[in-house]
Design a protein around this motif. Structure first.
Motif, short mmCIF file in Angstrom:
data_model
loop_
_atom_site.label_atom_id
_atom_site.label_comp_id
_atom_site.label_asym_id
_atom_site.label_seq_id
_atom_site.Cartn_x
_atom_site.Cartn_y
_atom_site.Cartn_z
N SER A 75 0.69 -1.24 0.24
CA SER A 75 0.01 -0.10 0.14
C SER A 75 0.83 1.43 -0.06
N ARG A 76 0.23 2.32 -0.41
CA ARG A 76 1.00 3.68 -0.49
C ARG A 76 -0.20 4.47 -0.24
N THR A 77 0.23 5.80 0.29
CA THR A 77 -0.68 7.17 0.24
C THR A 77 -0.84 7.39 -0.98
N SER A 101 5.31 -0.50 -11.36
CA SER A 101 5.05 -1.84 -10.05
C SER A 101 5.68 -1.24 -8.90
N PHE A 102 4.65 -1.28 -7.85
CA PHE A 102 4.70 -0.81 -6.68
C PHE A 102 5.35 -2.11 -5.75
N LEU A 103 6.51 -1.99 -5.22
CA LEU A 103 7.38 -2.93 -4.94
C LEU A 103 7.28 -3.00 -3.08
N ALA A 104 7.34 -3.94 -2.56
CA ALA A 104 7.35 -4.24 -1.04
C ALA A 104 8.54 -3.58 -0.38
N GLY A 105 9.71 -3.29 -0.97
CA GLY A 105 10.91 -2.56 -0.53
C GLY A 105 11.75 -2.22 -1.59
N GLU A 106 12.91 -1.62 -1.17
CA GLU A 106 13.80 -1.19 -2.18
C GLU A 106 14.54 -2.02 -2.61
N PRO A 107 14.71 -2.47 -3.64
CA PRO A 107 15.83 -3.33 -4.29
C PRO A 107 17.21 -2.98 -3.95
N GLY A 121 14.47 -6.33 -25.13
CA GLY A 121 14.31 -5.90 -26.31
C GLY A 121 14.14 -4.39 -26.52
N ASP A 122 12.96 -4.00 -27.00
CA ASP A 122 12.56 -2.74 -26.95
C ASP A 122 11.69 -2.38 -25.75
N ASP A 123 11.44 -3.26 -24.72
CA ASP A 123 10.71 -2.95 -23.71
C ASP A 123 11.85 -2.25 -22.41
N ARG A 124 11.20 -1.45 -21.74
CA ARG A 124 12.31 -0.61 -20.90
C ARG A 124 11.65 -0.72 -19.47
N TRP A 125 12.48 -0.88 -18.56
CA TRP A 125 12.43 -0.76 -17.10
C TRP A 125 13.40 0.06 -16.37
N GLN A 126 12.93 0.62 -15.12
CA GLN A 126 13.88 1.42 -14.23
C GLN A 126 13.35 1.44 -12.80
N VAL A 127 14.04 1.02 -12.17
CA VAL A 127 13.65 1.26 -10.45
C VAL A 127 14.14 2.59 -9.97
N ILE A 128 12.86 3.14 -9.31
CA ILE A 128 13.19 4.59 -8.58
C ILE A 128 12.70 4.22 -7.26
N GLY A 129 13.56 4.04 -6.30
CA GLY A 129 13.12 3.95 -5.00
C GLY A 129 12.32 2.57 -4.89
N THR A 130 10.97 2.82 -4.49
CA THR A 130 10.35 1.42 -4.14
C THR A 130 9.29 1.24 -5.28
N GLU A 131 9.71 1.83 -6.44
CA GLU A 131 8.86 1.42 -7.79
C GLU A 131 9.71 1.13 -8.81
N MET A 132 9.11 0.10 -9.33
CA MET A 132 9.85 -0.36 -11.05
C MET A 132 8.77 0.17 -11.75
N HIS A 133 9.26 1.15 -12.87
CA HIS A 133 8.74 1.74 -14.05
C HIS A 133 8.75 0.79 -15.40
#
Length: 174
Positions: A75-77, A101-107, A121-133
Motif C-alpha cells: 500500500s501507498r498513500t 510496479s509498486f514494490l514491497a521494499g527497495e531493491p 528488446g524494446d521494452d524498458r524498465w527502471q527502478v526508482i526507490g520502491t517502484e519499478m517503472h
C-alpha cells in the motif's frame, strides 16, 4: 486512520479468485473505513487503522485464511502514488503500455545490477526507490522482456498497474 491505496498482487488470475465484495468486507472487518474497490484486480481504497504495515500484513493473513492462497499486499498513500506517477521516466506513448510496479521494499544495487543483465528488446524498465517503472513496446500481453525474471532478480515482490489504473486510483482517492 490514514487513507491508503492498497494493492494485492495477482488476484483473479491463475485460479486465485477473490471477489471484490469479499475484499471490502475483510478490510472492513479489520477496521478500515470508507472502503471501496476499483476493478476486479485487487485495488482497494480505504482509511486504515493503526500502522499501514500492520494493516497490510493483517489483510494478507485474512485473505489466506479465508481463500487458501497467499498474496502480497502493498500500500501507498495517495501522495506516494502521485509521486510515483510523476517520476515515470519513460515517454508515454500508450498509457496502457506503461506501468508502475509498486514494490514491497527497495531493491539492493546488487539485485538491480543482476536484473539489468536480462534482455529486454524494446521494452524498458527502471527502478526508482520502491517502484519499478515499465514501458512495454507492444503492450504487456506481448512483452519482449521477461518481467517475471527481472522481478525475481530484484528479490522484492511487487504488483504492477498500468498508468490508466494508477491515474484512476488517484482520482478515486480524491
Amino acid at each position: 486512520m490514514s487513507t491508503r491505496i492498497v494493492l494485492l498482487r495477482a488476484v483473479n488470475v491463475g485460479g486465485a479468485q477473490l471477489p471484490m465484495a469479499d475484499l471490502r468486507a475483510i478490510a472492513t472487518d479489520l477496521g478500515a473505513r470508507d472502503v471501496s474497490t476499483y476493478i476486479a484486480s485487487g485495488n482497494l481504497l480505504a482509511d486504515v487503522p493503526d500502522e499501514p504495515e500492520t494493516f497490510d500484513r493483517a489483510l494478507e493473513r485474512a485473505v489466506e485464511e479465508r481463500f487458501g492462497f497467499f498474496r502480497e499486499v502493498i500500500s501507498r498513500t495517495p501522495a506516494q502514488v502521485a509521486a510515483a506517477l510523476e517520476a515515470h521516466p519513460f515517454e508515454v506513448l500508450e498509457p496502457k503500455f506503461s506501468y508502475v510496479s509498486f514494490l514491497a521494499g527497495e531493491p539492493t544495487a546488487e539485485a538491480i545490477s543482476k536484473a539489468e543483465t536480462y534482455e529486454t528488446g524494446d521494452d524498458r524498465w527502471q527502478v526508482i526507490g520502491t517502484e519499478m517503472h515499465i514501458r512495454y513496446a507492444d503492450g504487456a500481453g506481448r512483452p519482449q522482456m521477461k518481467a517475471d525474471s527481472i522481478g525475481r532478480a530484484l528479490r522484492v515482490p511487487g504488483t504492477a498497474r498500468n498508468l490508466n489504473t494508477v491515474r484512476k486510483l488517484l482520482d478515486l482517492a480524491g
